[in-house]
Design a protein around this motif. Sequence first.
Motif, mmCIF file in Angstrom:
data_model
loop_
_atom_site.group_PDB
_atom_site.id
_atom_site.type_symbol
_atom_site.label_atom_id
_atom_site.label_comp_id
_atom_site.label_asym_id
_atom_site.label_seq_id
_atom_site.Cartn_x
_atom_site.Cartn_y
_atom_site.Cartn_z
ATOM 1 N N GLU A 1 0.834 -1.171 0.108
ATOM 2 C CA GLU A 1 0.097 0.034 -0.029
ATOM 3 C C GLU A 1 1.054 1.128 -0.133
ATOM 4 O OE1 GLU A 1 -2.105 -1.156 3.588
ATOM 5 O OE2 GLU A 1 -1.048 0.467 4.767
ATOM 6 N N LEU A 2 2.246 1.204 0.252
ATOM 7 C CA LEU A 2 3.180 2.507 0.541
ATOM 8 C C LEU A 2 3.267 2.853 -0.995
ATOM 9 C CD1 LEU A 2 5.699 1.150 3.049
ATOM 10 C CD2 LEU A 2 3.705 2.699 3.375
ATOM 11 N N CYS A 3 3.066 1.884 -1.860
ATOM 12 C CA CYS A 3 3.583 2.125 -3.317
ATOM 13 C C CYS A 3 2.544 2.577 -4.326
ATOM 14 C CB CYS A 3 4.196 0.926 -3.871
ATOM 15 S SG CYS A 3 5.364 -0.027 -2.798
ATOM 16 N N TYR A 4 1.344 2.880 -3.634
ATOM 17 C CA TYR A 4 0.123 3.648 -4.382
ATOM 18 C C TYR A 4 0.125 5.055 -3.872
ATOM 19 C CZ TYR A 4 -1.038 -1.079 -6.090
ATOM 20 O OH TYR A 4 -0.966 -2.231 -6.494
ATOM 21 N N ALA A 5 -0.253 5.917 -4.861
ATOM 22 C CA ALA A 5 -0.774 7.252 -4.542
ATOM 23 C C ALA A 5 -2.185 7.345 -4.024
ATOM 24 C CB ALA A 5 -0.757 8.088 -5.898
ATOM 25 N N GLY A 6 -2.538 8.355 -3.683
ATOM 26 C CA GLY A 6 -4.017 8.540 -3.316
ATOM 27 C C GLY A 6 -4.284 8.106 -1.660
ATOM 28 N N PRO A 7 -5.730 8.320 -1.447
ATOM 29 C CA PRO A 7 -6.012 7.972 0.024
ATOM 30 C C PRO A 7 -5.816 6.645 0.348
ATOM 31 C CG PRO A 7 -7.722 8.935 -1.006
ATOM 32 C CD PRO A 7 -6.580 8.589 -2.148
ATOM 33 N N LEU A 8 -5.371 6.539 1.635
ATOM 34 C CA LEU A 8 -5.224 4.732 1.899
ATOM 35 C C LEU A 8 -6.167 4.005 1.721
ATOM 36 C CD1 LEU A 8 -2.762 3.226 3.158
ATOM 37 C CD2 LEU A 8 -3.529 3.545 5.406
ATOM 38 N N SER A 9 -7.375 4.573 1.923
ATOM 39 C CA SER A 9 -8.703 3.852 1.934
ATOM 40 C C SER A 9 -8.859 3.143 0.620
ATOM 41 C CB SER A 9 -9.777 4.502 2.503
ATOM 42 O OG SER A 9 -10.311 5.654 1.873
#
Length: 426
Positions: free
Chosen positions: A384-392
């Motif tokens: 999940e660290l490797c994606y942009a945008g809100p965590l949810s």
Amino acid sequence: MSNLPPLKLSQRWHYASEQAISFLMQQAVENTDVVSLAAGLVDFASLPVKETREAALLLLSDDASARKALQYGTTAGSEHLRGLLLKHLARLEGTDVSGLGIDRNRLILTTGSQQLLSLVCEVLLDPGDICLVAGPTYFVFLGNLHGVGARTVTVHTDDDGMCPQSLDAQLAQLEQDGQLERVKLIYLVSYYDNPSGRCLSAERRGPIVEIARKWSKHQRILILEDAAYRELHYNGPTIPSVLSHDTTGDTVIYTQTFSKSYSPGLRIGFGVVPQELVVPLCDRKGNEDFGSANFNQHLLSRVLESGLYESHVEEVCLAYRRKRDAMLEAADREFSDMEGVSWVHPHGGLYVWMSLPKRLETGFRSELFQAATKQHGVMYVPGELCYAGPLSERPRHQMRLSFGVQSPEGIADGMRRLASAVRAQL
Ligand SMILES: Cc1ncc(COP(=O)(O)O)c(C=O)c1O
């Protein structure tokens, strides 16, 4: 404590705060008995001690050349090394320097390629400007983007890398939303991506350049091609860069590094940039350091001229290939009976990207991460660290597994531990 008022830090610091990389480093320090499949360090055993010693002896054996290397250099870096790097790049592209058609002045030497990534953000992006990125992508660069207050838009990415149709559709959507004027950059890791291990296919490279040009309606949209892992190639075809499709030299910023293929300790990276960016980047770099380590540039010149570099890269690739195979064999052995678990088979680089069933979260706070580090003694980088945008809204069921640091035996052990941790959660 004194009774002075609290520190008042800048907005720029606020943008750059809470970096995941710091948490990861802390975890590594606190859990020393853990087998780390998280660390992005390179293989210790194959670091080029002999080659660097020889080059250093040669460099220091002559007083005049030693003094030159020990003096300040220039902001853009050693003219001589830049000339050698053009030859090096030409060889990688399967042409010669005249075929490359790149003026030496367009090449800038930096302190690792990370500095070029950071400088590009600084000179190009104002708060609110937009950079399109692959999903997943290099998480440290997401930190750079946040650090200048830029917005990120994710482009759908599959086994062949960033999808041109999705890029085109995202840009059309941004135009419809009145946001195209804020789009300045498209970032992609073109060879054996960090974290996904995927390579942008040869067929997609030209179209992505065309799409950047097509949507450059208000201002130029540049592509930042990060080729950090280009030379860590183990099998499959070698592909010309995205840069090679930029025939007018005004659309692609290309960056490469000697950290992975030679030594990260030297901190030498370079960028080939559109002519109009040379002065802005050097102005900015001048404010930071007015030139990267001159001594190291002279050293690397010697290494390249002696022919020691090419044989070293062959050796390094053999070592990593063995490690990659060890990880893939361990993945087959340990995970193939687990339903919903899949992984990418990279042809180069340092990473295997693994997806678990969607319900199984992998983040720092997840049960899996806690159990893996505390009970099973293994660590990975949460996807999940490797994606942009809100965590949810990000995929939260993936992991980046690095085969760079551990020995093949360590990799097998780490994968066994990880499989136990995952199995317990399933
Ligand atoms: C994709 C990518 N780009 C750039 C870098 C920066 O490396 P360096 O600054 O050592 O050249 C890294 C380091 O791991 C990376 O993975």
